[in-house]
Every structure is written in structure tokens, then in C-alpha cells.
Design an enzyme around this catalytic site. Structure first.
Site, PDB file in Angstrom:
ATOM      1  CB  VAL A   1      -0.872   0.114   1.183  1.00  0.00           C
ATOM      2  CG1 VAL A   1      -1.814   1.331   1.214  1.00  0.00           C
ATOM      3  CG2 VAL A   1      -1.856  -1.266   1.340  1.00  0.00           C
ATOM      4  CB  CYS A   2       0.881   4.339   0.443  1.00  0.00           C
ATOM      5  SG  CYS A   2       1.336   5.856   0.409  1.00  0.00           S
ATOM      6  CB  THR A   3       5.824   4.839   0.297  1.00  0.00           C
ATOM      7  OG1 THR A   3       5.363   4.831   1.769  1.00  0.00           O
ATOM      8  CG2 THR A   3       5.353   6.172  -0.181  1.00  0.00           C
TER       9      THR A   3
ATOM     10  CB  THR B   1       4.494   3.647  -5.234  1.00  0.00           C
ATOM     11  OG1 THR B   1       4.569   3.903  -3.836  1.00  0.00           O
ATOM     12  CG2 THR B   1       5.264   4.790  -6.026  1.00  0.00           C
TER      13      THR B   1
END
Lengths: 311, 311
Positions: B101-103, B121
Site C-alpha cells: 500500500v502506498c510507499t 506507488t
């Protein structure tokens, strides 16, 4: 520095808290200052377990100095004790704004803070809120709803939309938009929460209303007047409308329209049938009527939805 | 019973965890069985503080028996230690699926789990991911991205979209749709994450590219060829395209188009100017070109967006 207090109760859903908290936190990051300070509160200082069983440290409502009190979702069958209600009312008096996320509206309602006001809650529980608290003007088809300094929001992730609006109120459109971009959420979601409601959950408890809706489903391609539905329910037109509203929080015509758009959307998303034929099959008569209903309810025409599913 | 393990690191954002965890939890509620068991993991058993300073109890990666390992967002300037990377790789080998998830994609990348794969990302960090790990095929305009059994997702709330897809994979469309309706989120969001990206953040580090983009902004109403932009940057056409892609993860034409739609969208949302005039002012030439770009990037035409803001 704006002080935000989240009131939580045992078994609260983490996302009800994390969504809006994440939005306020993103303002601090974006502006590079402590624009918001976030506290998690309960009746008594200590630890409250969330729905995943994780322990969350909480401060007491009584001690909190607040600008905004946000009550997140809690159990709807068990209103807070009279003592806790009193603490919530006291804390709300010390706050500039009061808000709720999801079924948090039931907590505000129990404490009398929504009396005579317009309010919303999770679509699944909107009819229940209307039944339990007849003085509230429940607006079932809203992502959030403001009445003076009292803000209520729809289910779970709508807490993020609510926070974005409070942020826009405090810091303007550009900051709120920046936060939405950072969180990768839509700033100002299109349409109401109706678009998320499953028609099946609109089934009212009352057998006669259920019969009328069953009839509507079975005859969806035909013209369905309220008169005909009242007849099926064995009620006068006036009685039918009143009971219907009390049970579902909306009107028979709206429910029939929602049935139609839901049925149509399924076929739009999963078939290649011409839009005109679908419009006819679900009782819209023509594609233009259906297009208008789609835009009203989903914020976009059938073709956009079909395109998006394909891509 | 499907065992989901979330890997978190110190200072993690609660929403990165709460979003997908809330989706899996909603499946259990909806099906009335323990379809998913959720654990929060770190290198060593103990307590990890989130970005709001709340303590979260965590189990050890080493002990976890997992079906799916989900690595949530963490600090991108400080990859996990070689020892922690080894534990992540070992845990991934014991899992059927690995996701971020995300970074969190930076953590998977550091551990070598994205080598040669397609991945995404948070839009703000996509160019950085591409620079730091050239072997990854970074797909900047995705809400989530699957390559075999490795799934990566865009920023923060995109973790919910990722979870919905994993749920659809496990339990089918109807269950995933029910969860989305319960959470009041869109099932299958329209468009890519580009629609959330603020153009200003596309500014590359390279001064010559920045000059070319500055020129594009100042001359947005004109025809902006890649040849002209390469000339401003003082590079050959081939060199310009290559450096541009390495720095921003996308092409000059795409960035110019995105600048145009972002500028247009601001005016669509905040003014009553005719769509035709806006199309001309931002360099689309005519309204039909702009309409097509809006549908590609935002999933809907300018008029729908204007209507939605008004309502």
C-alpha cells in the site's frame, strides 16, 4: 491550533477514526505547521479496544479542550449511558463544531444533539435512525449533511469526505484539495450515498410494504404508479406514503427509480446490450430518462460507466 | 480462513492499515464467518507507534503463518535493515500473495521483490521509485497494479481498492461489491491516480526538464510539440524523451495533457465560463479534444464534473 477530539466506544471500527484523522494529519504535513491536534476520547481515561481487538489509549471527554468534537460509529442497539450522554453534551457545549461519522449519528441523537435537525448516517441504518428519532429530518441520500454547527456523515469512508469539508471550512478549497490528492480520494464525491446502497437492503420490515416492493421488482418494465403500489399494499395513498417514509426514509417513487437504475447498472456493466433496450427493460421508457436518472444518482451517464468498466 | 499479515514500520499512517483491514473485516461481517484473520507484524514482536503516536501491538514476521503479506507505507528515505529485508523475503516465500500500500512499494523494492516487475506507488513518489529501482516497470497512472502474485497500490486510500480486488479474487464480485457498499467506497474507481496528482508535483529534479515544463505552463494555450520542449531543454529529441521518462515515469505529451486537464478542471469547477472557451485557453483547441482527455483521465466529461460541483 485547532483541537479535534474523536469520541470512540468499545469495538469501534478503526477506519471510522483513521479516515478523518488521516485527513487532518495531512493538513499538518502540507502546511508544515500543527494546524490540528488530534485526541482520542472516551467517557473515562484508559484504553478502548477497536473491532480488530487492538487497544487504543484514550483521554477523558471531561478533560478535553476542543474546537471540534467528532463522534465516530458505535453500536446502534446500545446507546451510551445517561452519564456518558451528559459528558458528550457538556463536551459539545465547549466545542465550536460537533460532527459524527457513520452510526455516530445514533450517539448524537441519543444525547439529543440532533433534535429537530437535518442529519444523515450510514445508508443501511438511515431508516432506523428516522424510526427511532422521528424529530430528526434524516437525509438518506447524503455523503454528509450540515445543519448549523452540527455535521453528520454517511457510512465509514464518508468520514474522510466530512473531514475534507471541515478542512475546506477552516483552510479553504486549495488546502482541502491538496489533502484529497495526497490521500488519493475524490474531493467532493459525485452523487449521494444512494449509489452505494444495495436495493435489497431497502426491503422494509412491514410486510405490506415488502409486498408492494416485490410487486415493483416483478413488474419493473411496466409503469409503476404510487397508486398501484398503495393498492398492492392495501393502504390508502396517504397512509402508504407516510408508512413508507417512516420505514425507509424515502418515497416509493425514489425506491422504484433506484431499483431501476440498479438493475440497469448491472446490465450496463456486465453486458453489451444497447442502452436503449436496457432502458426499456427496466421501465425507464427511453434512454434519455435513464440517462437523467443515472446522472442524478451516480453522477454520470450509463455510457461513462460502461466505458470505465471496460477500460 | 485466510491469514492476512500487515507489515508496519515505526510512524506508519493508521489509514494505510485501517483501510484494507476494514475491508477484510467487512467480509467477515458480511459472510458471518471468519473468512480473514488479520495480524499486524513488524521485524520483532512488541509495540510500534503510528504517525499519531498511538501504540500498536505487533507480532513478529518470523512467527507469522500467512496467506497474504501486505506491506504498508513507510519512510522512503530509510529502507529497512538488511536483516529486516531478509525477514520480509522469508515471509513472502511462505505467502501465496504479496502486496503493498502506498510507499510500501519502496520496502518491497528494497527487498528485491519488485525486480523486473510492473508496480505502482503513491503518485508523488512514482518518479522516485523509478529512479531508485530502474529494473521496475513503474506504472504511475494506476490505482493498483498486479504482476503475478505481487500486487502494489497507489497512495493511502488506494489500499482499500487493493483489498477489494483481493477480496474479489477470493470471494467473487458480489462479495467485493457488498463490502464496497458497506464501506461507502466506489468498487472499481474510474480513471487512474493521475486524476489525484497535482501538476505542480510533477516538477522533475532536472533543471533542464523543469525549464521545459515551465515553458509549457507559460505557453499552455499554444501547440506544444515534444520537439519544441526538447529544444527548450537543450536536448536531442531522443535524449529528452529518455531523461523525461526516467525522471517522471511518463512522457512529455502526457504531462502536457495533464497540465491542460488540471488547469481546465479548476476553471470548470470554479467558474461559469463556456467549456469551449476553457478548451481553447488551455490549448485543447476544441471542446471535443478536451472532452476526450477528461474522460480518459477523470473518467467523465467536463459537464458532469461541473454539474457535480453545483449540486
Amino acid at each position: 491550533m485547532h483541537r479535534i477530539g474523536f469520541y470512540v466506544s468499545s469495538g469501534f471500527q478503526m477506519l471510522d477514526l483513521a479516515g478523518p484523522a488521516g485527513a487532518f494529519e495531512a493538513v499538518n504535513q502540507q502546511l508544515g505547521i500543527s494546524a490540528y491536534r488530534i485526541q482520542v476520547l472516551a467517557a473515562i481515561e484508559g484504553v478502548v479496544a477497536n473491532s480488530l481487538g487492538m487497544a487504543t489509549p484514550v483521554a477523558s471527554l471531561d478533560d478535553a479542550e476542543l474546537d471540534t468534537l467528532i463522534v465516530i460509529g458505535g453500536p446502534i442497539n446500545q446507546p451510551p449511558s445517561a452519564d456518558t450522554q451528559r459528558r458528550i453534551v457538556e463536551a459539545s457545549k465547549r466545542s465550536r463544531r460537533v460532527a459524527s461519522v457513520c452510526t455516530g449519528a445514533f450517539t448524537l441523537a441519543a444525547a439529543g444533539l440532533l433534535d429537530g435537525r437535518r442529519a444523515t448516517t450510514h445508508w443501511q441504518y438511515a431508516a432506523r435512525l428516522q424510526r427511532d428519532y422521528p424529530s430528526i429530518h434524516v437525509e438518506v441520500d447524503r455523503i454528509f449533511c450540515r445543519d448549523g454547527d452540527v455535521w453528520t456523515s454517511a457510512g465509514i469512508t464518508a468520514g474522510i469526505d466530512l473531514a475534507l469539508t471541515l478542512i475546506e471550512d477552516d483552510h479553504g478549497f486549495a488546502v482541502a484539495k491538496g489533502v484529497a490528492q495526497h490521500l488519493v480520494v475524490y474531493h467532493r464525491r459525485h452523487g449521494g450515498q444512494s449509489q452505494f446502497a444495495a436495493s435489497v437492503d431497502l426491503a422494509p420490515r412491514n410486510d405490506r410494504l415488502a409486498a408492494a416492493l416485490g410487486y415493483a421488482r416483478d413488474h419493473i418494465a411496466e409503469t409503476l404508479t404510487v397508486e398501484r403500489l398503495a393498492e398492492i399494499a392495501g393502504m390508502s395513498l396517504r397512509q402508504f406514503g407516510r408508512v413508507f417514509r417512516a420505514q425507509t426514509g424515502t418515497t416509493p417513487a425514489r425506491v422504484v427509480e433506484r431499483l431501476r437504475v440498479d438493475l440497469a447498472r448491472g446490465r450496463i456493466e456486465t453486458t453489451t446490450e444497447p442502452v436503449e433496450r436496457i432502458a426499456e427493460a427496466v421501465g425507464f421508457g427511453d434512454a434519455e430518462n435513464m440517462r437523467r436518472a443515472f446522472i442524478r444518482i451516480y453522477g454520470q451517464p450509463p455510457q461513462s460507466i460502461r466505458r470505465a468498466v471496460r477500460s
